[in-house]
Design a protein around this motif. Sequence first.
Motif, PDB file in Angstrom:
ATOM      1  N   HIS A  35       0.784  -1.247   0.000  1.00  0.00           N
ATOM      2  CA  HIS A  35       0.000   0.000   0.000  1.00  0.00           C
ATOM      3  C   HIS A  35       0.814   1.294   0.000  1.00  0.00           C
ATOM      4  O   HIS A  35       0.312   2.314   0.495  1.00  0.00           O
ATOM      5  CB  HIS A  35      -0.965  -0.021   1.192  1.00  0.00           C
ATOM      6  N   GLU A  36       2.014   1.283  -0.533  1.00  0.00           N
ATOM      7  CA  GLU A  36       2.806   2.532  -0.545  1.00  0.00           C
ATOM      8  C   GLU A  36       2.061   3.661  -1.269  1.00  0.00           C
ATOM      9  O   GLU A  36       2.054   4.805  -0.826  1.00  0.00           O
ATOM     10  CB  GLU A  36       4.163   2.341  -1.239  1.00  0.00           C
ATOM     11  N   GLU A  37       1.466   3.341  -2.416  1.00  0.00           N
ATOM     12  CA  GLU A  37       0.809   4.382  -3.220  1.00  0.00           C
ATOM     13  C   GLU A  37      -0.377   4.983  -2.468  1.00  0.00           C
ATOM     14  O   GLU A  37      -0.538   6.196  -2.427  1.00  0.00           O
ATOM     15  CB  GLU A  37       0.329   3.799  -4.566  1.00  0.00           C
ATOM     16  N   VAL A  38      -1.208   4.117  -1.899  1.00  0.00           N
ATOM     17  CA  VAL A  38      -2.413   4.619  -1.235  1.00  0.00           C
ATOM     18  C   VAL A  38      -2.042   5.483  -0.022  1.00  0.00           C
ATOM     19  O   VAL A  38      -2.589   6.574   0.166  1.00  0.00           O
ATOM     20  CB  VAL A  38      -3.331   3.451  -0.806  1.00  0.00           C
ATOM     21  N   ILE A  39      -1.070   5.021   0.754  1.00  0.00           N
ATOM     22  CA  ILE A  39      -0.731   5.796   1.954  1.00  0.00           C
ATOM     23  C   ILE A  39      -0.049   7.106   1.576  1.00  0.00           C
ATOM     24  O   ILE A  39      -0.246   8.129   2.230  1.00  0.00           O
ATOM     25  CB  ILE A  39       0.136   4.969   2.944  1.00  0.00           C
ATOM     26  N   THR A  40       0.733   7.094   0.492  1.00  0.00           N
ATOM     27  CA  THR A  40       1.389   8.344   0.073  1.00  0.00           C
ATOM     28  C   THR A  40       0.329   9.342  -0.402  1.00  0.00           C
ATOM     29  O   THR A  40       0.445  10.553  -0.175  1.00  0.00           O
ATOM     30  CB  THR A  40       2.438   8.070  -1.022  1.00  0.00           C
ATOM     31  N   ASP A  41      -0.709   8.822  -1.020  1.00  0.00           N
ATOM     32  CA  ASP A  41      -1.812   9.686  -1.432  1.00  0.00           C
ATOM     33  C   ASP A  41      -2.507  10.288  -0.207  1.00  0.00           C
ATOM     34  O   ASP A  41      -2.824  11.475  -0.170  1.00  0.00           O
ATOM     35  CB  ASP A  41      -2.805   8.873  -2.283  1.00  0.00           C
ATOM     36  N   ILE A  42      -2.716   9.452   0.811  1.00  0.00           N
ATOM     37  CA  ILE A  42      -3.289   9.962   2.071  1.00  0.00           C
ATOM     38  C   ILE A  42      -2.377  11.044   2.649  1.00  0.00           C
ATOM     39  O   ILE A  42      -2.831  12.130   3.028  1.00  0.00           O
ATOM     40  CB  ILE A  42      -3.412   8.812   3.110  1.00  0.00           C
ATOM     41  N   ALA A  43      -1.087  10.735   2.692  1.00  0.00           N
ATOM     42  CA  ALA A  43      -0.140  11.647   3.333  1.00  0.00           C
ATOM     43  C   ALA A  43      -0.114  12.999   2.627  1.00  0.00           C
ATOM     44  O   ALA A  43      -0.100  14.045   3.272  1.00  0.00           O
ATOM     45  CB  ALA A  43       1.250  11.029   3.367  1.00  0.00           C
ATOM     46  N   ARG A  44      -0.118  13.009   1.299  1.00  0.00           N
ATOM     47  CA  ARG A  44      -0.023  14.304   0.598  1.00  0.00           C
ATOM     48  C   ARG A  44      -1.295  15.122   0.761  1.00  0.00           C
ATOM     49  O   ARG A  44      -1.287  16.331   0.632  1.00  0.00           O
ATOM     50  CB  ARG A  44       0.327  14.110  -0.870  1.00  0.00           C
ATOM     51  N   ARG A  45      -2.415  14.461   1.041  1.00  0.00           N
ATOM     52  CA  ARG A  45      -3.647  15.213   1.279  1.00  0.00           C
ATOM     53  C   ARG A  45      -3.764  15.686   2.726  1.00  0.00           C
ATOM     54  O   ARG A  45      -4.286  16.753   2.999  1.00  0.00           O
ATOM     55  CB  ARG A  45      -4.865  14.335   0.986  1.00  0.00           C
ATOM     56  N   GLU A  46      -3.321  14.837   3.659  1.00  0.00           N
ATOM     57  CA  GLU A  46      -3.597  15.108   5.080  1.00  0.00           C
ATOM     58  C   GLU A  46      -2.486  15.884   5.776  1.00  0.00           C
ATOM     59  O   GLU A  46      -2.729  16.554   6.761  1.00  0.00           O
ATOM     60  CB  GLU A  46      -3.800  13.789   5.842  1.00  0.00           C
ATOM     61  N   LEU A  47      -1.253  15.693   5.334  1.00  0.00           N
ATOM     62  CA  LEU A  47      -0.136  16.265   6.074  1.00  0.00           C
ATOM     63  C   LEU A  47       0.321  17.556   5.387  1.00  0.00           C
ATOM     64  O   LEU A  47       0.613  17.556   4.196  1.00  0.00           O
ATOM     65  CB  LEU A  47       1.021  15.260   6.170  1.00  0.00           C
TER      66      LEU A  47
END
Length: 574
Positions: A110-122
């Motif tokens: 899940h690297e892609e999905v979590i990186t997508d979360i991170a760029r939106r949330e952080l």
Amino acid sequence: MRFTKFGLTTLRDTPSEAEIVSHQLMLRAGLIRRLASGLFTWMPMGLRILRKVETIIREEMNKAGALELLMPAVQPAELWQESGRWDKYGHLLLRMKDRHEREYCFGPTHEEVITDIARRELRSYKQLPVNFYQIQTKFRDEIRPRFGVMRAREFSMKDAYSFHVDQASLEEGYQVMHEAYTAIFNRLGLEFRVVDADSGEIGGSRSQEFHVLADSGEDAIAWSDDDDFASNVETAATLRPNGKPAAPTLQMERISTPNTRTIEDLTTLLKVNSSQTLKTLIVEGDDQPVALILRGDHELNAIKAARLEGVAAPLTMADPAAIRMATGCEPGFVGPIGLDIPIYFDHATSAMSDFVCGANEIDTHLTGVNFGRDIDTPQTVDIRNVIEGDPSPGGKGTLSIARGIEVGHIFQLGTAYSAAMNATVQDQDGKDVVMAMGCYGIGVTRIIGAAIEQNHDERGIIWPEPLAPFDVVLIPINMHRSDTLREAAEVLYTELQERGLEVLFDDRDARPGVKFADAELIGIPHRLVISDRGLEAGELEYRHRRDDDSRVMKRDDALNLLFGSTLKLQSADS
Ligand code: ATP
Ligand code: MG
């Protein structure tokens, strides 16, 4: 749990589809059932164990400050195209389309999905460092699913991803995970080692694997007896031997070796040791085939070789036609002298003298060959697997080698994904910086197979106590013929549960031998046997799964022993 209400079927015979003992025992003890290649149902007994593993992992991850979340198993292709992995990940990736012809995959990671979360949330460095984890089903379309849940296609993984403002913070976060993993595998009661590893398709810099030691392990791991070197054999470096080879004592000779194509045939025919021979392997190259030359008794390391300039990655052996075309010679008789393609010599060849090699002519070899006289002394590279007794690349001591099962893997990914997917935060100066990332996996379902590989005997599984599906199995002898015994067994069953133990009460109308055999197959740590004769004397029979014999004890003594050891266990865990 009453046996008669548990829907458990154990198997007497070893299922023929299972190659290794953990897979056999998991089927026989009714933990799993196969649906299709690499797909398994966790039966109630197996699921109890799986939940225990998950609980220990969760507790330690939470303790380490990680935050649990749950991402979708199905992932849109666009994210994988952004990271560049849609094409790179290859056939392991299960791809699918929805009704609108949009492409997706079932997540293998899940690297892609979590990186997508991170760029939106952080947004700010103040939100860092942060570590998100989940325990979730993955799918990898493995070429050869085998060994049951150990190399399945659908399996459960705990995957965690950390985000940092810089490399220094990543290194700290990585160390925290290293410690959490150590705590997890200690609590699971497994014998394990941590080794340096190849970063594989995921990419990044530093990575280490956690291996459960077991002879059936698919990996070989090496460690030094005198420094902290420990590595997967895939990446363990070999050193160039010190000093020059011995002076030549033989003249070079051309000898007839009909049909002698393998090192084994050659050593039999010439009565020499394989360490006196050179092995020439032809592999595919970027524009032409490449020769890789090793000492005859050494094994090529495909990962190291694929990194050489001009060699195709992943490493692919040239087929016989390509070998003939490139060398003008039949496979099996190729050697370095007069060979007109790029050649790499392994370090270990530099210490050889008076050796045997192919003559680049059918049915012919050369003997008494020496560097500096018959062929130029070559530059050498590291392309072999380390072996037991090699000097440690760490500088001190020699290497030992054992087989291991990879149950965990921690990586410092750096900015590989965050840069590709533009995941940035503002630093102290209000400047946008790409976040550094770490990722940390545990094979939750694989752990169970690995635990059994390490803990079994000819009668069945011997669970490390933290994993056991039940703490104690209660076996009444011929209860269906004695009301007194039935009552006493029920009282004991209730008492054990009230005192916090997980009890499997074997209330079946079955022969004692059958019950004993099943209890041993399932591997429940403690066994209490209650019988009419024991009742009269106020006694129970106690046996630990690891004991050779059972002990007849006063009821209270048996219970004290039982509670004593399970309590000890619980407090060690907390
Ligand atoms: P392997 O080298 O065994 O194929 P990997 O290095 O590709 O595994 P990672 O991407 O590091 O696997 O995944 C994290 C963990 O998931 C591994 O350490 C392993 O314990 C587990 N795992 C990976 N593939 C499988 C599988 N096919 N079945 C069960 N568990 C798996
Ligand atoms: Mg791995």
